[in-house]
Each structure stands twice: as structure tokens, then as C-alpha cells.
Scaffold this motif. Sequence first.
Motif, mmCIF file in Angstrom:
data_model
loop_
_atom_site.group_PDB
_atom_site.id
_atom_site.type_symbol
_atom_site.label_atom_id
_atom_site.label_comp_id
_atom_site.label_asym_id
_atom_site.label_seq_id
_atom_site.Cartn_x
_atom_site.Cartn_y
_atom_site.Cartn_z
ATOM 1 N N ASP A 1 0.866 -1.180 0.000
ATOM 2 C CA ASP A 1 0.000 0.000 0.000
ATOM 3 C C ASP A 1 0.905 1.233 0.000
ATOM 4 O O ASP A 1 1.454 1.604 1.036
ATOM 5 C CB ASP A 1 -0.905 -0.028 1.237
ATOM 6 N N LEU A 2 1.074 1.837 -1.176
ATOM 7 C CA LEU A 2 1.922 3.033 -1.298
ATOM 8 C C LEU A 2 1.149 4.276 -0.882
ATOM 9 O O LEU A 2 -0.027 4.403 -1.198
ATOM 10 C CB LEU A 2 2.370 3.213 -2.745
ATOM 11 N N ALA A 3 1.822 5.191 -0.203
ATOM 12 C CA ALA A 3 1.201 6.412 0.312
ATOM 13 C C ALA A 3 0.078 6.033 1.268
ATOM 14 O O ALA A 3 -1.053 6.484 1.150
ATOM 15 C CB ALA A 3 0.712 7.304 -0.823
ATOM 16 N N THR A 4 0.404 5.219 2.240
ATOM 17 C CA THR A 4 -0.586 4.602 3.129
ATOM 18 C C THR A 4 -1.352 5.584 4.007
ATOM 19 O O THR A 4 -2.475 5.298 4.398
ATOM 20 C CB THR A 4 0.082 3.512 3.992
ATOM 21 N N GLY A 5 -0.774 6.736 4.307
ATOM 22 C CA GLY A 5 -1.481 7.699 5.162
ATOM 23 C C GLY A 5 -1.819 7.083 6.505
ATOM 24 O O GLY A 5 -0.945 6.593 7.217
ATOM 25 N N SER A 6 -3.089 7.047 6.852
ATOM 26 C CA SER A 6 -3.527 6.494 8.144
ATOM 27 C C SER A 6 -3.422 4.977 8.201
ATOM 28 O O SER A 6 -3.569 4.385 9.258
ATOM 29 C CB SER A 6 -4.986 6.889 8.406
ATOM 30 N N GLY A 7 -3.204 4.336 7.053
ATOM 31 C CA GLY A 7 -3.086 2.887 7.007
ATOM 32 C C GLY A 7 -4.394 2.165 6.755
ATOM 33 O O GLY A 7 -4.425 0.938 6.741
ATOM 34 N N VAL B 1 1.015 -7.394 4.586
ATOM 35 C CA VAL B 1 0.824 -6.100 3.949
ATOM 36 C C VAL B 1 1.941 -5.173 4.413
ATOM 37 O O VAL B 1 2.252 -5.118 5.604
ATOM 38 C CB VAL B 1 -0.543 -5.474 4.312
ATOM 39 N N ILE B 2 2.508 -4.455 3.476
ATOM 40 C CA ILE B 2 3.476 -3.407 3.798
ATOM 41 C C ILE B 2 2.870 -2.093 3.322
ATOM 42 O O ILE B 2 2.438 -1.976 2.173
ATOM 43 C CB ILE B 2 4.833 -3.641 3.121
ATOM 44 N N GLY B 3 2.826 -1.119 4.203
ATOM 45 C CA GLY B 3 2.373 0.223 3.861
ATOM 46 C C GLY B 3 3.556 1.170 3.928
ATOM 47 O O GLY B 3 4.346 1.099 4.868
ATOM 48 N N THR B 4 3.696 2.036 2.934
ATOM 49 C CA THR B 4 4.786 3.004 2.944
ATOM 50 C C THR B 4 4.234 4.417 2.839
ATOM 51 O O THR B 4 3.163 4.637 2.276
ATOM 52 C CB THR B 4 5.774 2.772 1.782
#
Length: 160
Positions: A32-38, A51-54
Motif C-alpha cells: 500500500d503506497l502512500a498509506t497515510g492512516s493505514g 501487507v506493507i504500507g509506505t
Amino acid sequence: MELVSLKLVSKSSKIKLLKELGYDSDGDFVLDLATGSGIIALLCADKAKKVIGTDITPKAINYAQLNAILNNLDDKVEFRLGNLFEPVQGEKFDLIIWNGPTIATPDASNKYPIYCFGGADGLNFTRKFIEKAPDYLRPNGRMQWLDPSLGNDTNPKSLE
């Protein structure tokens, strides 16, 4: 490779469409690119193996980590600080989701918050995503992104 461009109006429809289109396979490795709040990463964690959020913003990463803890998903979701694909160099994913800056703004990034500045046509970062994402996909991987309100459902400007 499946390309899906999502044209959305409200946050509730955004979540609904992402849930319908992004969670069709159990056990995916998701970025999840540009995850913000997730929130997107947390929704993906329902079925995903990992899941990886960046995000480029440290405060966003902190909020996303807190949200994962509050939702008992910190064992399935990892958040990393960095710009676009920098934090996941050398990794491959089944699904990459982009919900980055897509608001059309004058070319003065210092006057607009980073989370909305998409350049004159709103596509500055989306074009970078579309160009680089295939390098991070596993065979039969999928990319999904949120498009600004340019073009139409069958011909978004980001694919021109």
C-alpha cells in the motif's frame, strides 16, 4: 498483469471499491503506497498474508502503526518510511495499491500539503507509480490506483 484504475467520489465508496476489487485472493503479499492512516493496508490485511504500507511522512507512519495496533493487525501489517518504492527495494508483490497525491494544483508544492499535491494535472506521482510498479509485481501481480477526476471511467488521463 491486471491494471485497474479506480475513479471514486467519497471515502466510503473508495473503501467499498477497494474491498471489492483488491481482496479477491487469500494469501497475497500486498503493498500500500502512500498509506497515510493505514486504512487501506488494514482492510487488505483481512485476507492478505502480509501487507506493507509506505509513506513519506513520519507522522502518517506513526498513525498507521497505531491504527494497526488498535485493530490487532500489527502482526500482519508493517509500515515503512520512505518515498514511493524506496522502502521496498528488491521486493515483489501480488497486489500494489496507490492512493497518493492526486489533486490538481498549481506547480508550487511548498504551498500545498504533500498528501494532496499532484501537480498541475494531478498526475505527477501517479505517472511515477504506473511507470515503476510493474518492476515490483510478482508474475500475475495486480496494480490498483486512485485516479484524479480527469478523463472518464474507460479512459483515465493517467493511462494516456
